[in-house]
Scaffold this motif. Structure first.
Motif, PDB file in Angstrom:
ATOM      1  N   ARG A 133       0.840  -1.190   0.000  1.00  0.00           N
ATOM      2  CA  ARG A 133       0.000   0.000   0.000  1.00  0.00           C
ATOM      3  C   ARG A 133       0.877   1.242   0.000  1.00  0.00           C
TER       4      ARG A 133
ATOM      5  N   SER B  36       0.755   5.758   0.338  1.00  0.00           N
ATOM      6  CA  SER B  36      -0.017   6.905   0.812  1.00  0.00           C
ATOM      7  C   SER B  36      -0.478   7.729  -0.380  1.00  0.00           C
TER       8      SER B  36
ATOM      9  N   ASP C 176      -4.645   5.600   2.356  1.00  0.00           N
ATOM     10  CA  ASP C 176      -3.736   4.539   1.916  1.00  0.00           C
ATOM     11  C   ASP C 176      -4.481   3.553   1.013  1.00  0.00           C
TER      12      ASP C 176
END
Length: 724
Positions: free
Chosen positions: A72, A74, A80
């Protein structure tokens, strides 16, 4: 590049080599810290919900030799998400891969991304920085730490305190607020480890630079509720660039407290300092002919010239999981950067290579404060799914300058590009610093986005940010000279279609504003500051992220306001720049032991509606027409644990100035490296070595209008890490 990254070794196998017989011992500070840290209780976590912790990078690897995947990334106001599920070009590199590449700055982290073009490095100049798709990353608004604005003006952020470095290519108005359309670099702080971590690394770089690094982490207390992560770095020595000495220290501590399974408090403090001697600010040529970089002497800088920065930042935050569908967070960060430079600007005034050396001595301080609150949640309306992100943000930026004589430049004398001479230092001139507040900027924002999923495959993203921007400029006598305010809405909209579970095709539109620039000390109107510039971006792309291969393709166009130095040497804000290009990259595991990665950037730039006829219709300066990259990794079956790699990058020619009268040629650099992972006395051990710029290619880079910088030559690096 794709977030799927080739690497050798499991992600949990972090450590790196340590050879006591040939490498120096740790510094006394590092030894003391190591002893103190090892005395702390550290147990593997037995309980706790990962969802209750702050959002961090998740890195997994299926087996030794396979690609390391950053799960993941940001996305600012989008929260996220998986990179493949976003309608933007995003890449992320984990700390494991950063170590494997022996990366020292963000330049090295994204070296093999074809969209990234190196503008300057800290081997011979003040700092490392780059452009994305031909657009320079903003040093005031383009860098984030855990998603919050962070100052990097003429300074480098060390990589050791961070778990992941992310790059958002292109506009970021909705997701992050003000920032240049080049993109956003986000550094994700290392957080406490659930299992005990003890790692020592010793490094060497030619000519005689040694480094010692320490990374420890773990948890303690009832139910392992308290966590810590500590990093320390010491680096010192003479580089292989003539007369250049570097000294660097870094300390960081991150903690968290799992108050309940759903509520987590975290805090961190980081400090770093770097001083280099024998550096230059840049070169400018008064003639249209720029000589070949290989013909110019390497010791152009005076040995007493220097550039020094130190940075302190403190952050804290609270994450609360309301239920399985909703969560909220609040975070605060303070950052202070001091910069003290006494390096030179070299103006070459004839074809014989004679130049005037002007030493600029400034003391600058930047103060940042940021508050951010965010709510994320999911709900359904009939058969339509919604993913909501809403938030509030506040940011203040203050710059203090000195008003001493050194800021106007001190004439040191003349020298020559081919036969430089030692010039006398004037140590007492320009060092009676009298700092004053130069400007204050405040940004207040509110944002809202909704990702609407109409079918399992088709979704629409709609988002908008409202930003209240104010800037006040002051004289040394604290008199306000100007005030600027803007209250823009910066929308974004995107259509996304999942061709399968691993792939997304998308069309996106983004608007953004960037802070206006100021005339440099070499301009006729030195010090004049302009208001924000507006940009628009249109992008069509496809991305896929699979077990054995991944790819990203993006066709983009960016229209942005133009700032340049006209033919009268006046810095102006007028007209527009247009960037059109194709950004492609990917990776492939060809066989069990072979992995390749690379990409191509094709770029066309043009100035439009510019008042100056000598500039209108020209190619934008400091932009190549193409960049090609490639990298190959091979896990040797005859020596288990040994990986060999090589990489190359080709950058096209560029114009140096807005009038397109000066040009630097294309250049190619190549690197070689190896790493070996094994176990010694039951402990994980990794040895790495790399030779950057194998052929010692000497070339120019270009940054600001009319400036060129010399690049670093061949450099050998090695390190050894032990995890215990």
């Amino acid at each position: 590049m794709s977030s799927h990254r080739p690497s050798n070794g499991r992600a949990s196998l972090r450590a790196r080599v340590f050879c006591r017989s040939s490498l120096p011992a740790l510094s006394p500070v590092a030894i003391a810290v190591l002893g103190l840290t090892l005395s702390l209780p550290a147990k593997a976590q037995s309980q706790g919900d990962a969802a209750a912790t702050l959002p961090t990078a998740t890195v997994v690897a299926e087996r030794s030799g396979e690609a390391v995947k950053v799960e993941r990334v940001s996305n600012g106001a989008l929260g996220d998400r998986k990179a493949v599920d976003t309608p933007f070009s995003v890449t992320a590199v984990s700390s494991d891969e950063i170590q494997q590449r022996m990366a020292q700055t963000a330049n090295d982290v994204f070296k093999y991304d074809p969209a990234v073009q190196v503008l300057g490095d800290n081997a011979r100049t003040e700092n490392s920085y780059f452009a994305v798709r031909g657009m320079r990353v903003d040093m005031l608004n383009g860098t984030k730490v855990d998603g919050q604005n962070f100052v990097t003006w003429d300074a480098d952020i060390p990589l050791e305190p961070f778990e992941q470095v992310e790059l958002l290519k292109g506009l970021s108005g909705f997701m992050y607020g003000f920032g240049s359309p080049g993109g956003i670099i986000n550094y994700v702080t290392k957080r406490p480890t659930d299992k005990p971590l003890r790692e020592v690394t010793i490094g060497y770089q030619t000519n005689n630079v040694w480094s010692e690094k320490l990374d420890v982490g773990g948890r303690f207390g009832m139910d392992d509720r308290f966590g810590y992560r500590f990093n320390a770095v010491n680096e010192d020595g003479n580089t292989n660039e003539p007369g250049v000495h570097v000294r660097r220290q870094t300390l960081s501590l991150a903690t968290d407290f799992r108050i309940t399974p759903d509520l987590t408090w975290s805090a961190d403090v980081m400090y770093w300092k770097r001083k280099s001697q024998g550096t230059i600010f840049g070169l400018s040529f008064g003639t249209d002919t720029i000589p070949a970089a290989s013909s110019v002497a390497r010791n152009l800088a005076q040995p007493w010239s220097s550039h020094e920065t130190d940075t302190l930042t403190v952050g804290t935050g609270v994450d609360y999981r309301i239920n399985s569908d909703w969560k909220t967070s609040f975070k605060y960060r303070f950052a202070r950067q001091n910069r003290l430079n006494a390096d030179s600007f070299l103006y070459v005034f004839d074809n014989n290579g004679d130049f005037a050396d002007t030493n600029y001595r400034w003391k600058t301080a930047y103060y940042y404060q940021a508050y951010d609150a965010m709510v994320q949640g999911k709900f359904d309306t009939g058969g339509i799914k919604h993913e909501i992100v809403a938030g509030l943000g506040y940011l203040s930026q203050v710059r203090e300058l000195d008003s001493g004589l050194g800021g106007n430049g001190i004439a040191m004398g003349t020298s020559n590009l081919y036969n430089p001479v030692l010039l006398p230092e004037q140590p007492d001139v320009g060092k009676d610093y009298m700092p004053y507040r130069d400007y204050k900027i405040q940004q207040k924002s509110i944002y809202l986005s909704d990702t609407i999923q109409f079918t399992p495959r088709f979704s629409v993203l709609a988002g908008v940010r409202y930003n209240n921007f104010t800037q006040d400029n002051y004289t040394p006598d604290a008199v306000k000279t100007s005030h600027y305010s803007a209250n823009p809405f910066t929308p974004t909209v995107a259509l996304m279609y999942k061709t399968d579970n691993f792939s997304t095709a998308y069309v996106s539109y983004v608007e953004s504003l960037e802070q206006g620039g100021s005339a440099s000390v070499t301009n006729v109107n030195a010090g004049e500051t302009f208001g924000p510039l507006k940009s628009r971006q249109y992008e069509v792309g496809f991305k896929t992220d699979r077990d054995k291969w991944g790819a990203n393709v993006a066709l983009f166009r960016v229209d942005k306001g133009y700032e340049y130095t006209n033919t009268s040497n006046v810095f102006v804000q007028n007209g527009n720049q247009q960037f059109t290009g194709l950004d492609t990259s990917g990776w492939l595991r060809v066989a069990r032991d072979w992995r390749v990665m690379g990409g191509v950037l094709w770029l066309h730039t043009k100035t439009r509606d510019v008042d100056d006829p000598a500039i209108n219709g020209n190619r934008v300066f400091a932009t190549p027409n193409y960049i090609l990259t490639g990298r190959v990794e091979y896990d040797t079956p005859f020596v288990p644990g040994l990986t060999l790699w090589t990489g190359a990058k080709v950058t096209g020619s560029m114009y140096v100035n807005s009038a397109n009268t000066q040009q630097i040629p294309s250049y190619t650099t190549a690197d070689l490296g190896a790493r070996y992972t094994t176990r010694v006395a039951g402990k994980s051990l990794t040895v790495r070595a790399a030779l950057n710029n194998v052929f010692g290619r000497r070339y120019w880079t270009t940054t600001y209008d009319g400036f060129v910088l010399p690049a670093a030559t061949r450099t050998f690096l090695m390190n050894a890490s032990l995890q215990f």
